[in-house]
Design an enzyme around this catalytic site. Structure first.
Site, mmCIF file in Angstrom:
data_model
loop_
_atom_site.group_PDB
_atom_site.id
_atom_site.type_symbol
_atom_site.label_atom_id
_atom_site.label_comp_id
_atom_site.label_asym_id
_atom_site.label_seq_id
_atom_site.Cartn_x
_atom_site.Cartn_y
_atom_site.Cartn_z
ATOM 1 N N CYS A 1 0.842 -1.198 0.000
ATOM 2 C CA CYS A 1 0.000 0.000 0.000
ATOM 3 C C CYS A 1 0.879 1.251 0.000
ATOM 4 C CB CYS A 1 -0.900 -0.006 1.238
ATOM 5 S SG CYS A 1 -2.051 1.395 1.296
ATOM 6 N N ASP B 1 0.468 3.772 1.755
ATOM 7 C CA ASP B 1 0.429 4.359 3.102
ATOM 8 C C ASP B 1 1.844 4.725 3.586
ATOM 9 O OD1 ASP B 1 0.358 4.486 6.067
ATOM 10 O OD2 ASP B 1 -1.751 3.966 5.769
ATOM 11 N N ARG C 1 3.067 4.987 6.381
ATOM 12 C CA ARG C 1 3.564 4.313 7.594
ATOM 13 C C ARG C 1 4.108 2.913 7.327
ATOM 14 N NH1 ARG C 1 -2.096 4.936 10.445
ATOM 15 N NH2 ARG C 1 -2.605 4.261 8.339
ATOM 16 N N HIS D 1 -2.114 -3.961 5.042
ATOM 17 C CA HIS D 1 -1.902 -3.571 6.448
ATOM 18 C C HIS D 1 -3.243 -3.265 7.100
ATOM 19 C CE1 HIS D 1 -2.463 0.885 5.989
ATOM 20 N NE2 HIS D 1 -2.261 0.552 4.719
ATOM 21 N N CYS E 1 -6.067 0.124 7.049
ATOM 22 C CA CYS E 1 -5.798 0.670 5.714
ATOM 23 C C CYS E 1 -6.923 1.637 5.313
ATOM 24 C CB CYS E 1 -5.696 -0.467 4.696
ATOM 25 S SG CYS E 1 -5.347 0.112 3.008
HETATM 26 ZN ZN LIG Z 1 -3.309 1.237 3.110
#
Ligand SMILES: [Zn+2]
Length: 216
Positions: free
Chosen positions: A45, A47, A49, A101, A104
Site C-alpha cells: 500500500c 500508506d 507508515r 496492512h 488501511c
Molecule cells: Zn493502506
C-alpha cells in the site's frame, strides 16, 4: 497540521545518510550502482507508515517495490503488470509478496457507501472483493474486525491476481519460481503476519480457469 520539516532539511538528511552508509561500507554506492539483484518483489500500500525495506529489514537493492492505494493488482493496470513482468522475466525474483496492512484507509474508504470521485473505479476492486466474500464478512458483527478481515481477504485476492498472470504461471512451470505470498502488516506492533497462502494449491485451482501456460 503544520509542515513538520523544511524542504531543505531533506537534502541535509540525505548527506548525513550518505556519510553513515559510507562509514559502514566505503563501496556501498559502487556496489549499488552496478546492478540490482533482488529476490523479492513487494506489492504494498502507498500508506506512508508502511515502508517495504524497513519492515522487511532489507537494504537498498534487496527488494523491488510497487505500491498503490490498498495494494491492488488490477488486470488492466499497466503499471502493476509491467512491474510484475520485469520482476519475473528480467530480475528473476524468487518471491512476489502482496502486503496489506490493518487500518488501511483505502480499504476503509471502499467500505463507505459514498461517492469518492476518481477513487471510485480504483476502490471498486475492493468492493468486488467484499462481494466475493460477502457471506464471511457479513457474519462478522464487529465493524473493526470486519475491516481487518477484509484487509486479509483483499491480500489473498490480490495474490490470486498475481497468480493469474502468464509471466508468473510460465516462470513457475519452468523454474519453480516465483512463489507468491500474502502478508499483513500491523501498524500497532510492527509485526508482519504471513497469511500462509498455499501457493501450489491456489495455482492449480487458478489454472482450471485462468491457465495461460500454453502458447506464445
Ligand atoms: Zn493502506
Amino acid at each position: 497540521m503544520p509542515f513538520k520539516s523544511s524542504y531543505k532539511e531533506i537534502f541535509t538528511a540525505n548527506k548525513k545518510w550518505i556519510e553513515r552508509k559510507l562509514s559502514a561500507d566505503p563501496d556501498f554506492f559502487k556496489h549499488l550502482s552496478q546492478e540490482q539483484n533482488p529476490d523479492y518483489l513487494y506489492i504494498g500500500c502507498s500508506d506512508s507508515r508502511v515502508h517495504a525495506n524497513e519492515v522487511m529489514g532489507l537494504e537498498p537493492g534487496e527488494v523491488f517495490v510497487h505500491r498503490n492505494i490498498a495494494n491492488l493488482v488490477v488486470n488492466n493496470d499497466l503499471n502493476a503488470l509491467s512491474v510484475i513482468n520485469y520482476a519475473v522475466e528480467y530480475l528473476n525474483v524468487k518471491y512476489i509478496i502482496v502486503c496489506g496492512h490493518y487500518d488501511c484507509g483505502g480499504i476503509r474508504a471502499a467500505m463507505e457507501p459514498r461517492d469518492l470521485g476518481i477513487l471510485n473505479p480504483w476502490l471498486r476492486n475492493v468492493r468486488d472483493v467484499y462481494r466475493l466474500h460477502e457471506k464471511e464478512l457479513d457474519a462478522i458483527t464487529d465493524q473493526r474486525e470486519r475491516y481487518n478481515r477484509l484487509v486479509e481477504i483483499n491480500v489473498y485476492e490480490q495474490c490470486l491476481n498475481v497468480i493469474k498472470t502468464a509471466e508468473v504461471q510460465k516462470s513457475y512451470m519452468e523454474s519453480g519460481y516465483p512463489l507468491v505470498a500474502g502478508w499483513v502488516y500491523d501498524l500497532h506492533d510492527g509485526l508482519l503476519k504471513d497469511l500462509e497462502i498455499d501457493f501450489e494449491k491456489e495455482l492449480n485451482r487458478i489454472r482450471k480457469i485462468y491457465d495461460l501456460t500454453k502458447g506464445k
